[in-house]
Write a protein that holds these residues in place. Sequence first.
Motif, PDB file in Angstrom:
ATOM      1  N   PRO B  10     -12.273  -6.615  28.233  1.00 27.08           N
ATOM      2  CA  PRO B  10     -12.520  -5.249  28.713  1.00 27.08           C
ATOM      3  C   PRO B  10     -11.257  -4.385  28.613  1.00 27.08           C
ATOM      4  CG  PRO B  10     -13.076  -6.927  30.359  1.00 27.08           C
ATOM      5  CD  PRO B  10     -12.310  -7.604  29.309  1.00 27.08           C
ATOM      6  N   SER B  11     -11.470  -3.079  28.465  1.00 29.02           N
ATOM      7  CA  SER B  11     -10.350  -2.154  28.264  1.00 29.02           C
ATOM      8  C   SER B  11      -9.291  -2.257  29.353  1.00 29.02           C
ATOM      9  CB  SER B  11     -10.842  -0.712  28.222  1.00 29.02           C
ATOM     10  OG  SER B  11     -11.860  -0.583  27.298  1.00 29.02           O
ATOM     11  N   GLU B  12      -9.749  -2.427  30.612  1.00 31.99           N
ATOM     12  CA  GLU B  12      -8.767  -2.406  31.706  1.00 31.99           C
ATOM     13  C   GLU B  12      -7.837  -3.625  31.659  1.00 31.99           C
ATOM     14  OE1 GLU B  12     -12.046  -2.373  32.027  1.00 31.99           O
ATOM     15  OE2 GLU B  12     -12.793  -3.734  33.570  1.00 31.99           O
ATOM     16  N   ASN B  13      -8.269  -4.708  30.995  1.00 30.06           N
ATOM     17  CA  ASN B  13      -7.418  -5.896  30.911  1.00 30.06           C
ATOM     18  C   ASN B  13      -6.579  -5.925  29.640  1.00 30.06           C
ATOM     19  OD1 ASN B  13      -8.574  -6.682  33.239  1.00 30.06           O
ATOM     20  ND2 ASN B  13      -9.954  -8.193  32.322  1.00 30.06           N
ATOM     21  N   PHE B  14      -6.746  -4.901  28.798  1.00 32.08           N
ATOM     22  CA  PHE B  14      -6.132  -4.941  27.470  1.00 32.08           C
ATOM     23  C   PHE B  14      -4.618  -5.040  27.546  1.00 32.08           C
ATOM     24  CE2 PHE B  14      -4.958  -2.909  23.324  1.00 32.08           C
ATOM     25  CZ  PHE B  14      -5.434  -3.933  22.543  1.00 32.08           C
ATOM     26  N   GLU B  15      -4.033  -4.228  28.425  1.00 30.26           N
ATOM     27  CA  GLU B  15      -2.577  -4.225  28.513  1.00 30.26           C
ATOM     28  C   GLU B  15      -2.044  -5.565  29.034  1.00 30.26           C
ATOM     29  OE1 GLU B  15      -1.092  -0.636  30.086  1.00 30.26           O
ATOM     30  OE2 GLU B  15       0.984  -1.118  29.566  1.00 30.26           O
ATOM     31  N   GLU B  16      -2.771  -6.132  29.987  1.00 31.15           N
ATOM     32  CA  GLU B  16      -2.361  -7.431  30.540  1.00 31.15           C
ATOM     33  C   GLU B  16      -2.374  -8.492  29.438  1.00 31.15           C
ATOM     34  OE1 GLU B  16      -4.802  -8.614  33.842  1.00 31.15           O
ATOM     35  OE2 GLU B  16      -3.838 -10.588  33.909  1.00 31.15           O
ATOM     36  N   PHE B  17      -3.430  -8.452  28.639  1.00 33.71           N
ATOM     37  CA  PHE B  17      -3.552  -9.403  27.538  1.00 33.71           C
ATOM     38  C   PHE B  17      -2.410  -9.206  26.540  1.00 33.71           C
ATOM     39  CE2 PHE B  17      -5.144  -9.676  23.106  1.00 33.71           C
ATOM     40  CZ  PHE B  17      -5.245 -11.052  23.008  1.00 33.71           C
ATOM     41  N   PHE B  18      -2.129  -7.949  26.216  1.00 36.13           N
ATOM     42  CA  PHE B  18      -1.063  -7.628  25.265  1.00 36.13           C
ATOM     43  C   PHE B  18       0.271  -8.176  25.756  1.00 36.13           C
ATOM     44  CE2 PHE B  18       2.262  -4.893  23.596  1.00 36.13           C
ATOM     45  CZ  PHE B  18       1.964  -4.867  22.244  1.00 36.13           C
ATOM     46  N   ASN B  19       0.560  -7.947  27.037  1.00 37.64           N
ATOM     47  CA  ASN B  19       1.840  -8.413  27.566  1.00 37.64           C
ATOM     48  C   ASN B  19       1.924  -9.933  27.615  1.00 37.64           C
ATOM     49  OD1 ASN B  19       2.906  -5.862  27.876  1.00 37.64           O
ATOM     50  ND2 ASN B  19       1.983  -5.605  29.905  1.00 37.64           N
ATOM     51  N   SER B  20       0.769 -10.578  27.827  1.00 40.28           N
ATOM     52  CA  SER B  20       0.794 -12.047  27.903  1.00 40.28           C
ATOM     53  C   SER B  20       1.113 -12.666  26.537  1.00 40.28           C
ATOM     54  CB  SER B  20      -0.555 -12.564  28.394  1.00 40.28           C
ATOM     55  OG  SER B  20      -1.493 -12.514  27.339  1.00 40.28           O
ATOM     56  N   LEU B  21       0.942 -11.893  25.477  1.00 40.57           N
ATOM     57  CA  LEU B  21       1.225 -12.431  24.140  1.00 40.57           C
ATOM     58  C   LEU B  21       2.713 -12.631  23.914  1.00 40.57           C
ATOM     59  CD1 LEU B  21      -1.211 -10.339  21.944  1.00 40.57           C
ATOM     60  CD2 LEU B  21      -1.352 -12.770  22.417  1.00 40.57           C
ATOM     61  N   LYS B  22       3.543 -11.970  24.744  1.00 41.79           N
ATOM     62  CA  LYS B  22       4.989 -12.066  24.542  1.00 41.79           C
ATOM     63  C   LYS B  22       5.491 -13.501  24.652  1.00 41.79           C
ATOM     64  CE  LYS B  22       6.053  -7.376  25.778  1.00 41.79           C
ATOM     65  NZ  LYS B  22       6.212  -6.498  26.933  1.00 41.79           N
ATOM     66  N   GLN B  23       4.805 -14.311  25.454  1.00 45.70           N
ATOM     67  CA  GLN B  23       5.259 -15.698  25.584  1.00 45.70           C
ATOM     68  C   GLN B  23       5.027 -16.510  24.299  1.00 45.70           C
ATOM     69  OE1 GLN B  23       2.504 -18.225  27.864  1.00 45.70           O
ATOM     70  NE2 GLN B  23       1.497 -16.322  28.461  1.00 45.70           N
ATOM     71  N   TRP B  24       4.207 -16.003  23.408  1.00 46.44           N
ATOM     72  CA  TRP B  24       3.932 -16.737  22.160  1.00 46.44           C
ATOM     73  C   TRP B  24       4.897 -16.357  21.049  1.00 46.44           C
ATOM     74  CZ3 TRP B  24       0.270 -20.501  22.375  1.00 46.44           C
ATOM     75  CH2 TRP B  24      -0.595 -20.468  23.486  1.00 46.44           C
ATOM     76  N   GLY B  25       5.643 -15.293  21.247  1.00 45.06           N
ATOM     77  CA  GLY B  25       6.600 -14.887  20.219  1.00 45.06           C
ATOM     78  C   GLY B  25       6.820 -13.399  20.248  1.00 45.06           C
ATOM     79  N   GLU B  26       7.675 -12.960  19.328  1.00 45.01           N
ATOM     80  CA  GLU B  26       8.011 -11.543  19.247  1.00 45.01           C
ATOM     81  C   GLU B  26       6.800 -10.776  18.725  1.00 45.01           C
ATOM     82  OE1 GLU B  26      11.826 -10.596  17.096  1.00 45.01           O
ATOM     83  OE2 GLU B  26      10.388  -9.430  15.931  1.00 45.01           O
TER      84      GLU B  26
END
Lengths: 283, 337
Positions: B10-26
């Motif tokens: 959902p749109s409201e979780n999009f930013e949270e998901f995006f930020n969580s990707l940082k742990q996988w790499g740059e």
Amino acid sequence: MSDNPYALEKAKVLRVYDLTETEKLFLFRFENSEIAENWTFKPGQFVQLTIPGVGEVPISICSSPMRKGFFELCIRRIGRVTTVIHRLKPGDTVLVRGPYGNGFPVDEWEGMDLLIIAAGLGTAPLRSVFLYAMDNRWKFGNITFINTARYGKELLFYKELEAIRDLAEAENVKIIQSVTRDKEWKGLKGRPQQFIVEANTNPKKTAVTVCGPPRMYRDVFETLINYGYRPENIYVTLERRMKCGIGKCGHCNVGTSTSWKYICKDGPVFGYFDIVSTPGLLD
Amino acid sequence: MIILRYVKLPSENFEEFFNSLKQWGEINAPVKQGNIYSFKKVDSLKEVSLDYTRTMLPPKKFFVKPRDELLKLKEGKWEESNGTKPVVLFGVHSCDIHGLQILDKVYLDEPVDIYYKKRRENSIIIGISCMPDEYCFCKSLGTDFAMTGFDLFLHELPDGYLVRVGSVKGHEIVWANEGVFEPISEEDLKYFREFEEKRANSFKRSLNKEGLADMLDLAFESPVWKKYEKICLGCGNCNMVCPTCRCYEVCDLWVNAYEGVRVRRYDSCFMESHGLVAGGHNFRPTRLDRFRHRYYCKSYFDPSAGFNCVGCGRCDEFCPAKIEHVKVLDEVREALK
């Protein structure tokens, strides 16, 4: 060697022979004795030779794979890297990777006659085939080696071939050396295709190997086929700008949308039918 | 074979998901720079433009770098250069995913190029759906929809994204962030289908690929090549921006008096030096040869992977002479009739 295809192995120059004004023959041996003894190749394959900090060049091997422990490269002084190579003295080291390419299918040629047509620097890769055939003389029928150059002083391996001429004649090996432009030359004069008629090989069962400048091929093929040599037994070895030797860098790509070849990986040895089906392969 | 899993973001979780990707790499995502878009390192979602059409350089720049160190000469010995860090490519279009798979075919073929392989293994690819503009012709080449080659693929929905999972790593990312995802509903699927249909109908260009390889084979001496020889500037732009062009040149450079590096950099088949060999013979001496060479290279049909062109439209958009790939091939076909 290692799993990196670009990894280099140190090799030492053992001897340097002056062949002509611009060509020298270098004898190399890998410093790692295990590699030196086990390293093998097929006639027609090439190596990538590096001078650290200067560059890398693809060079055909011109010694026989039957003689282990060393390999020879005939190098013409033509560019930046080869000029530096020509300054090498016995004891210097270079870096080598390879061998690359498919090589001549010499195993399939057992029992056949062998006709070798070389012009100019084309003698270098074909000397490997010739020496292989001499080392395995019982595997082949009659052998003819046509070695040509523009000028007498440019004939590669002239002395080496002249020295074995009489001995070779007795073994049904014919050596023809000629020049195309030299007016003062005492020996034979003429283009390679003029001597095909003098070959002692049986056209019906002869493996033909051709190497020379791109302009030479068409005339040689025409003459060969006119004399009844089978097209499926005609092979050439080609050159290109090869930066990797393993089919990645794309410089030696050639062909059309239906027949696409990497000279380094699918070649440098091609059969006559590859040439016919792939425009741009020869020139 | 990866079993596909569909979830909703959902749109409201999009930013949270995006930020969580940082742990996988740059995270590298398309960023607008003047008139063009470019894949760049980003820190926050604000910098990213997800509604981009195409970046100038395709994502190949992360795997085959414009300037790529292969070996290092140190104290008289050659060492392997390394320095691979994990990257997350966020917002890759399906044509570029197909482009990477064509590069895989070359670089992961025996002998494997270990530099490419390491980077490929250290990367996460997150695709995103797109709307074609006037240059796109991926639909006619079948590269408008990616089935493999990505970890996650985001499809636009009115209230978020429909996420397709395409690899083991993709499953891991979804498991690690189970909280931000929701199961998909019938309605989402309906919208997804409608969106794909709308997209399929909005392509303005298409390449007639019927018998293309054979057609080109017959057109080796076509007058169309002669016409374009005069229009083409031979600048090599199309090679630089192509997601499947991968020719490279190798140079040995000195860093200082004791250390050297072996570098590879992009090369272009439009350069005169591309077919030049020692002694001065050039196997592709004229621009006609070089122009035709590129078209033959792109239209080579590999039975296992299809054409070498993915229809991204970059070569058309960035050609200073406004040469259009589809138009050239259509004209060649026309001249043959």
